[in-house]
Design an enzyme around this catalytic site. Structure first.
Site, PDB file in Angstrom:
ATOM      1  N   GLY A 156       0.955  -1.179   0.151  1.00  0.00           N
ATOM      2  CA  GLY A 156       0.082  -0.084  -0.139  1.00  0.00           C
ATOM      3  C   GLY A 156       0.908   1.395   0.016  1.00  0.00           C
ATOM      4  N   ARG A 157       0.367   2.296   0.551  1.00  0.00           N
ATOM      5  CA  ARG A 157       1.083   3.559   0.573  1.00  0.00           C
ATOM      6  C   ARG A 157       2.459   3.376   1.092  1.00  0.00           C
ATOM      7  NH1 ARG A 157      -4.932   5.798   1.538  1.00  0.00           N
ATOM      8  NH2 ARG A 157      -4.644   3.831   3.046  1.00  0.00           N
ATOM      9  N   ILE A 158       2.336   2.924   2.386  1.00  0.00           N
ATOM     10  CA  ILE A 158       3.501   2.954   3.192  1.00  0.00           C
ATOM     11  C   ILE A 158       4.805   1.935   2.437  1.00  0.00           C
ATOM     12  CG2 ILE A 158       4.519   2.380   5.454  1.00  0.00           C
ATOM     13  CD1 ILE A 158       1.719   3.242   6.773  1.00  0.00           C
ATOM     14  N   ARG A 179      -1.809  -8.367  -2.202  1.00  0.00           N
ATOM     15  CA  ARG A 179      -3.214  -9.217  -2.596  1.00  0.00           C
ATOM     16  C   ARG A 179      -3.284  -8.773  -4.056  1.00  0.00           C
ATOM     17  NH1 ARG A 179      -7.289  -6.998   1.708  1.00  0.00           N
ATOM     18  NH2 ARG A 179      -5.847  -5.153   1.238  1.00  0.00           N
ATOM     19  N   ILE A 238       6.510  -3.588  10.878  1.00  0.00           N
ATOM     20  CA  ILE A 238       5.672  -2.238  11.352  1.00  0.00           C
ATOM     21  C   ILE A 238       4.533  -2.419  11.214  1.00  0.00           C
ATOM     22  CG2 ILE A 238       7.810  -0.981  10.979  1.00  0.00           C
ATOM     23  CD1 ILE A 238       6.581   0.117   8.441  1.00  0.00           C
ATOM     24  N   ALA A 239       3.604  -3.360  10.907  1.00  0.00           N
ATOM     25  CA  ALA A 239       2.380  -3.485  10.465  1.00  0.00           C
ATOM     26  C   ALA A 239       1.435  -3.520  11.537  1.00  0.00           C
ATOM     27  CB  ALA A 239       2.130  -4.499   9.320  1.00  0.00           C
ATOM     28  N   ARG A 240       1.269  -4.810  11.928  1.00  0.00           N
ATOM     29  CA  ARG A 240       0.463  -5.109  13.349  1.00  0.00           C
ATOM     30  C   ARG A 240       0.810  -6.276  14.043  1.00  0.00           C
ATOM     31  NH1 ARG A 240      -1.179  -0.771  13.630  1.00  0.00           N
ATOM     32  NH2 ARG A 240      -3.359  -0.037  13.521  1.00  0.00           N
ATOM     33  N   GLU A 269       0.315  -6.502  22.279  1.00  0.00           N
ATOM     34  CA  GLU A 269       0.792  -5.400  22.672  1.00  0.00           C
ATOM     35  C   GLU A 269       0.013  -4.711  23.631  1.00  0.00           C
ATOM     36  OE1 GLU A 269       1.858  -3.803  19.055  1.00  0.00           O
ATOM     37  OE2 GLU A 269       0.553  -2.113  19.414  1.00  0.00           O
ATOM     38  N   HIS A 287       5.783   0.312  19.078  1.00  0.00           N
ATOM     39  CA  HIS A 287       4.760   0.916  18.286  1.00  0.00           C
ATOM     40  C   HIS A 287       4.862   2.383  18.015  1.00  0.00           C
ATOM     41  CE1 HIS A 287       0.574  -0.317  16.674  1.00  0.00           C
ATOM     42  NE2 HIS A 287       1.050   0.694  15.964  1.00  0.00           N
ATOM     43  N   ILE A 288       5.838   2.737  17.550  1.00  0.00           N
ATOM     44  CA  ILE A 288       6.232   4.254  17.217  1.00  0.00           C
ATOM     45  C   ILE A 288       6.284   4.565  16.007  1.00  0.00           C
ATOM     46  CG2 ILE A 288       7.041   4.624  19.713  1.00  0.00           C
ATOM     47  CD1 ILE A 288       9.927   4.427  18.326  1.00  0.00           C
TER      48      ILE A 288
HETATM   49  C1  GLV Z   1      -0.690   3.089  13.575  1.00  0.00           C
HETATM   50  O1  GLV Z   1      -0.081   1.839  13.814  1.00  0.00           O
HETATM   51  C2  GLV Z   1      -1.461   3.117  12.834  1.00  0.00           C
HETATM   52  O2  GLV Z   1      -2.457   2.272  12.228  1.00  0.00           O
HETATM   53  O3  GLV Z   1      -1.789   4.401  12.480  1.00  0.00           O
END
Ligand code: GLV
Length: 326
Positions: A156-158, A179, A238-240, A269, A287-288
């Site tokens: 996606g964008r990130i 996907r 860095i997702a979830r 978390e 989660h920063i």
């Molecule tokens: C951070 O995890 C967000 O989803 O913005």
């Protein structure tokens, strides 16, 4: 005329509370207590909107107990705290906070990748512990970023922001799996090649996870996937939490199935799997990824503007589910 009543579920920037207070009767939580679901439900009585930050679970049970609620505005791009189907069924709009955090989060993904591949956390702990007494030829020797193959799962964008950093900044070969495949122009702009998930796992020197969490992506990276990766590979999440099987990852790191990992998100978390805390080859952050002050302010303003836009003008900025008439 009475102002609509809203709840802000966690502490946020005072200027954002002040903006909301111009339009709404606001109950806020500037002491930042962590409410139970029962407390949140009680606070939501009579409220038409809630400002959430990603940790508050909005599900059918809560919605049934909060009949006045019309909108939940998340100050996060991810919205796996929302049961969107239940919200749609209850006629409640969900909004998230996309775009404003893309570049900041991609910066952090890259920072965590570099810290992981170059073993910066391990080296810093070593130095602080007073263990640095001499130079040695292989001390904290890591793996290269420049010229390596960067794999991205979730484009996606990130993910695209990370791809651009890798391709343009570090001369990396970029491969991705998603996907759905990106259109040719976006692939060309990101200098990224689409591959199967299996090829991604087998080929990447560094694998960054940026896909949304859902039942389908639960444990997308577990023991079988880690076993396909190169023993020299690094993994960055860095997702979830929940996308990676953290117990399996700790095991793989201890056994050197892969070289190292960088994790900003964790299953359950803010608890962290105890095994991850005892392996040295992992960089752990709380989660920063979107945490710069300008970006967090932009995210909070977007959530606030969604509440204002929807409750006052029926025009949310970034709606997630079918438009729900006010
Ligand atoms: C951070 O995890 C967000 O989803 O913005």
């Amino acid at each position: 005329m009475n102002k609509p009543k809203i709840l802000v579920a966690r502490a946020v920037f005072p200027e954002v509370i002040a903006k909301l207070a111009q339009h709404f009767d606001v109950e806020s939580n500037q002491t930042d207590e962590l409410w139970t679901k029962a407390q949140l439900t009680a606070k939501l009585q009579g409220k038409q909107g809630v400002f959430t930050t990603g940790g508050e679970r909005i599900d059918a049970e809560l919605l049934a107990a909060c009949p006045d609620l019309k909108i939940c505005a998340n100050m996060a791009v991810g919205y796996n705290n929302f049961d969107l189907d239940a919200m749609t069924a209850a006629g409640v709009l969900g909004t998230n906070a996309p775009d404003v955090l893309t570049e900041t989060t991609a910066d952090f993904g890259f920072a965590l990748l570099m810290a992981t591949a170059r073993r910066m956390a391990e080296a810093e702990h070593f130095l602080r512990a007073g263990l640095w007494t001499k130079w040695s030829y292989d001390m904290f020797a890591g793996s290269d970023i420049h010229g390596a193959t960067l794999g991205i799962l979730g484009m996606g964008r990130i993910g695209q922001g990370i791809a651009r950093r890798g391709a343009y900044g570090f001369g990396m070969e970029v491969i991705y799996h998603n996907r759905s495949r990106l259109d040719a122009a976006t692939e060309a702009e990101c200098r990224a090649n689409y591959v199967s998930k299996e090829e991604l796992l087998k080929t990447a020197d560094h694998l960054v996870l940026v896909l949304p969490y859902s039942a389908a992506s639960h444990h997308a990276i577990g023991a079988p996937e880690l076993a396909l990766m190169k023993p020299t590979a690094t993994l960055v999440n860095i997702a979830r939490g929940g996308i990676v099987d953290d117990a399996a990852l700790a095991h793989a790191l201890r056994n050197k199935t892969i070289a190292a990992a960088g994790l900003d998100v964790f299953e359950g978390e803010p608890k962290v799997h105890p095994d991850l805390l005892t392996v040295p080859n992992v960089v752990l952050t709380p989660h920063i990824a979107s945490a710069t002050l300008p970006t967090r302010l932009a995210m909070a303003n977007l959530a606030a503007d969604n509440l204002i836009g929807f409750l006052l003008n029926n025009k949310p900025l970034t709606p997630l589910n079918a438009k729900v008439p006010i």
